[in-house]
Design a protein around this motif. Structure first.
Motif, PDB file in Angstrom:
ATOM      1  N   TYR A 151       0.837  -1.199   0.000  1.00 37.67           N
ATOM      2  CA  TYR A 151       0.000   0.000   0.000  1.00 37.67           C
ATOM      3  C   TYR A 151       0.876   1.254   0.000  1.00 37.67           C
ATOM      4  N   HIS A 152       1.924   1.245   0.795  1.00 40.36           N
ATOM      5  CA  HIS A 152       2.858   2.374   0.832  1.00 40.36           C
ATOM      6  C   HIS A 152       3.446   2.605  -0.569  1.00 40.36           C
ATOM      7  N   ASN A 153       3.861   1.538  -1.224  1.00 48.08           N
ATOM      8  CA  ASN A 153       4.427   1.654  -2.571  1.00 48.08           C
ATOM      9  C   ASN A 153       3.386   2.140  -3.579  1.00 48.08           C
ATOM     10  N   PHE A 154       2.143   1.688  -3.411  1.00 48.07           N
ATOM     11  CA  PHE A 154       1.058   2.161  -4.276  1.00 48.07           C
ATOM     12  C   PHE A 154       0.907   3.677  -4.151  1.00 48.07           C
ATOM     13  N   ARG A 155       0.916   4.172  -2.931  1.00 48.04           N
ATOM     14  CA  ARG A 155       0.733   5.619  -2.710  1.00 48.04           C
ATOM     15  C   ARG A 155       1.880   6.425  -3.305  1.00 48.04           C
ATOM     16  N   LYS A 156       3.082   5.862  -3.280  1.00 50.79           N
ATOM     17  CA  LYS A 156       4.218   6.539  -3.916  1.00 50.79           C
ATOM     18  C   LYS A 156       4.091   6.531  -5.432  1.00 50.79           C
ATOM     19  N   ALA A 157       3.694   5.396  -5.991  1.00 49.20           N
ATOM     20  CA  ALA A 157       3.617   5.251  -7.446  1.00 49.20           C
ATOM     21  C   ALA A 157       2.418   5.976  -8.051  1.00 49.20           C
ATOM     22  N   PHE A 158       1.319   6.048  -7.314  1.00 49.63           N
ATOM     23  CA  PHE A 158       0.077   6.640  -7.823  1.00 49.63           C
ATOM     24  C   PHE A 158      -0.478   7.665  -6.834  1.00 49.63           C
ATOM     25  N   PRO A 159       0.246   8.734  -6.551  1.00 51.00           N
ATOM     26  CA  PRO A 159      -0.204   9.658  -5.504  1.00 51.00           C
ATOM     27  C   PRO A 159      -1.546  10.332  -5.809  1.00 51.00           C
ATOM     28  N   GLU A 160      -1.869  10.498  -7.060  1.00 46.63           N
ATOM     29  CA  GLU A 160      -3.103  11.190  -7.427  1.00 46.63           C
ATOM     30  C   GLU A 160      -4.299  10.255  -7.558  1.00 46.63           C
ATOM     31  N   VAL A 161      -4.081   8.971  -7.538  1.00 43.73           N
ATOM     32  CA  VAL A 161      -5.136   8.007  -7.850  1.00 43.73           C
ATOM     33  C   VAL A 161      -6.055   7.733  -6.664  1.00 43.73           C
ATOM     34  N   GLU A 162      -5.513   7.682  -5.469  1.00 40.85           N
ATOM     35  CA  GLU A 162      -6.270   7.215  -4.309  1.00 40.85           C
ATOM     36  C   GLU A 162      -7.564   7.989  -4.068  1.00 40.85           C
ATOM     37  N   GLN A 163      -7.555   9.275  -4.321  1.00 42.22           N
ATOM     38  CA  GLN A 163      -8.753  10.078  -4.079  1.00 42.22           C
ATOM     39  C   GLN A 163      -9.737  10.039  -5.245  1.00 42.22           C
ATOM     40  N   GLN A 164      -9.365   9.393  -6.339  1.00 44.44           N
ATOM     41  CA  GLN A 164     -10.206   9.412  -7.533  1.00 44.44           C
ATOM     42  C   GLN A 164     -10.964   8.117  -7.798  1.00 44.44           C
ATOM     43  N   ILE A 165     -10.544   7.019  -7.172  1.00 48.36           N
ATOM     44  CA  ILE A 165     -11.201   5.743  -7.463  1.00 48.36           C
ATOM     45  C   ILE A 165     -11.641   5.078  -6.164  1.00 48.36           C
ATOM     46  N   PRO A 166     -12.649   4.198  -6.247  1.00 45.80           N
ATOM     47  CA  PRO A 166     -13.108   3.496  -5.048  1.00 45.80           C
ATOM     48  C   PRO A 166     -12.005   2.655  -4.408  1.00 45.80           C
ATOM     49  N   GLN A 167     -12.046   2.583  -3.085  1.00 41.21           N
ATOM     50  CA  GLN A 167     -11.021   1.862  -2.340  1.00 41.21           C
ATOM     51  C   GLN A 167     -10.969   0.377  -2.691  1.00 41.21           C
ATOM     52  N   TYR A 168     -12.126  -0.211  -3.065  1.00 45.94           N
ATOM     53  CA  TYR A 168     -12.105  -1.635  -3.376  1.00 45.94           C
ATOM     54  C   TYR A 168     -11.269  -1.935  -4.623  1.00 45.94           C
ATOM     55  N   HIS A 169     -11.125  -0.957  -5.521  1.00 42.12           N
ATOM     56  CA  HIS A 169     -10.246  -1.165  -6.674  1.00 42.12           C
ATOM     57  C   HIS A 169      -8.776  -1.160  -6.242  1.00 42.12           C
ATOM     58  N   ILE A 170      -8.464  -0.302  -5.300  1.00 43.77           N
ATOM     59  CA  ILE A 170      -7.092  -0.272  -4.774  1.00 43.77           C
ATOM     60  C   ILE A 170      -6.799  -1.573  -4.030  1.00 43.77           C
ATOM     61  N   ALA A 171      -7.751  -2.019  -3.213  1.00 45.57           N
ATOM     62  CA  ALA A 171      -7.573  -3.277  -2.482  1.00 45.57           C
ATOM     63  C   ALA A 171      -7.348  -4.435  -3.453  1.00 45.57           C
ATOM     64  N   SER A 172      -8.135  -4.478  -4.515  1.00 49.24           N
ATOM     65  CA  SER A 172      -7.977  -5.536  -5.512  1.00 49.24           C
ATOM     66  C   SER A 172      -6.596  -5.486  -6.138  1.00 49.24           C
ATOM     67  N   TRP A 173      -6.128  -4.299  -6.476  1.00 48.79           N
ATOM     68  CA  TRP A 173      -4.799  -4.159  -7.069  1.00 48.79           C
ATOM     69  C   TRP A 173      -3.713  -4.618  -6.095  1.00 48.79           C
ATOM     70  N   LEU A 174      -3.941  -4.378  -4.814  1.00 50.20           N
ATOM     71  CA  LEU A 174      -2.982  -4.785  -3.789  1.00 50.20           C
ATOM     72  C   LEU A 174      -3.064  -6.274  -3.472  1.00 50.20           C
ATOM     73  N   GLY A 175      -4.136  -6.922  -3.917  1.00 51.03           N
ATOM     74  CA  GLY A 175      -4.314  -8.343  -3.642  1.00 51.03           C
ATOM     75  C   GLY A 175      -4.831  -8.616  -2.248  1.00 51.03           C
ATOM     76  N   ILE A 176      -5.614  -7.666  -1.707  1.00 44.55           N
ATOM     77  CA  ILE A 176      -6.174  -7.809  -0.361  1.00 44.55           C
ATOM     78  C   ILE A 176      -7.665  -7.465  -0.388  1.00 44.55           C
ATOM     79  N   SER A 177      -8.326  -7.716   0.706  1.00 43.32           N
ATOM     80  CA  SER A 177      -9.750  -7.387   0.802  1.00 43.32           C
ATOM     81  C   SER A 177      -9.913  -5.902   1.143  1.00 43.32           C
ATOM     82  N   PRO A 178     -11.056  -5.311   0.808  1.00 37.71           N
ATOM     83  CA  PRO A 178     -11.306  -3.914   1.179  1.00 37.71           C
ATOM     84  C   PRO A 178     -11.226  -3.684   2.691  1.00 37.71           C
TER      85      PRO A 178
END
Length: 191
Positions: A151-178
């Protein structure tokens, strides 16, 4: 179109004639939120330059659960490359998570330019190498890092993305549950 020219130049400088020929292949289009650039099972014919917006590449597991394999944020190219290269049906769907501005080109026409524009072919090779390195890094992270570090690496790589898409998409990309992502985020805000 200027962002496409800039993208080409950042990866490998193109001659002015090559730039004109390559950019002439691209037409502007809009990919609305939740609309697909390509769906699983289709044979890809086009690639697109993502000028703005966020697109996910995902597949469905046998149980119907979706797994976000890749997130594209501008500037980037999108398209099912395995389908484009091999001519086989796409295994991964690509769907806009936000409204997106794209520039679409016929992949075959693009690659035909390689014969007369070796600088474009070199661009394509360098870009493919960069994607390979990113893909390998992602695979290593999924196998070797815990969810909080991913998750830390995701925030570094995609700093602008987290506020624009639903959290469940981020969780899926991370390979974890929401819910697991929610716990990680709570820990971060507490510390």
């Amino acid at each position: 179109m200027q962002s496409l020219r800039t993208f080409f130049a950042q990866h490998h400088p193109l001659k002015a004639t090559t730039m004109r020929q390559a950019t002439a292949l691209f037409s502007p289009a809009t990919l609305r939120k939740n609309h697909f650039f390509i769906r699983e099972g289709e044979i890809a014919r086009n690639l697109a330059f993502l000028e703005s917006g966020i697109v996910r590449g995902f597949y469905r597991k046998d149980n119907g659960e979706e797994f976000n394999k890749v997130l594209f944020s501008a500037p980037s190219f999108i398209g099912d490359y395995a389908s484009l290269i091999c001519g086989r049906p796409a295994l991964v769907s690509q769907q806009a998570l936000t409204d997106a501005r794209i520039w679409v080109a016929d992949y075959r026409q693009f690659t035909l330019l390689y014969e007369t524009c070796p600088d474009l072919e070199r661009f394509a090779r360098k870009w493919a190498e960069a994607i390979f390195v990113q893909k390998e890094q992602r695979e290593i992270e999924l196998a070797s890092l815990d969810a909080a570090r991913r998750y830390h690496n995701f925030r570094k790589a995609f700093p602008e993305v987290e506020q624009q898409i639903p959290q469940y998409h981020i969780a899926s990309w991370l390979g974890i549950s929401p819910s697991h992502l929610s716990r990680i985020r709570r820990k971060i805000t507490v510390t």
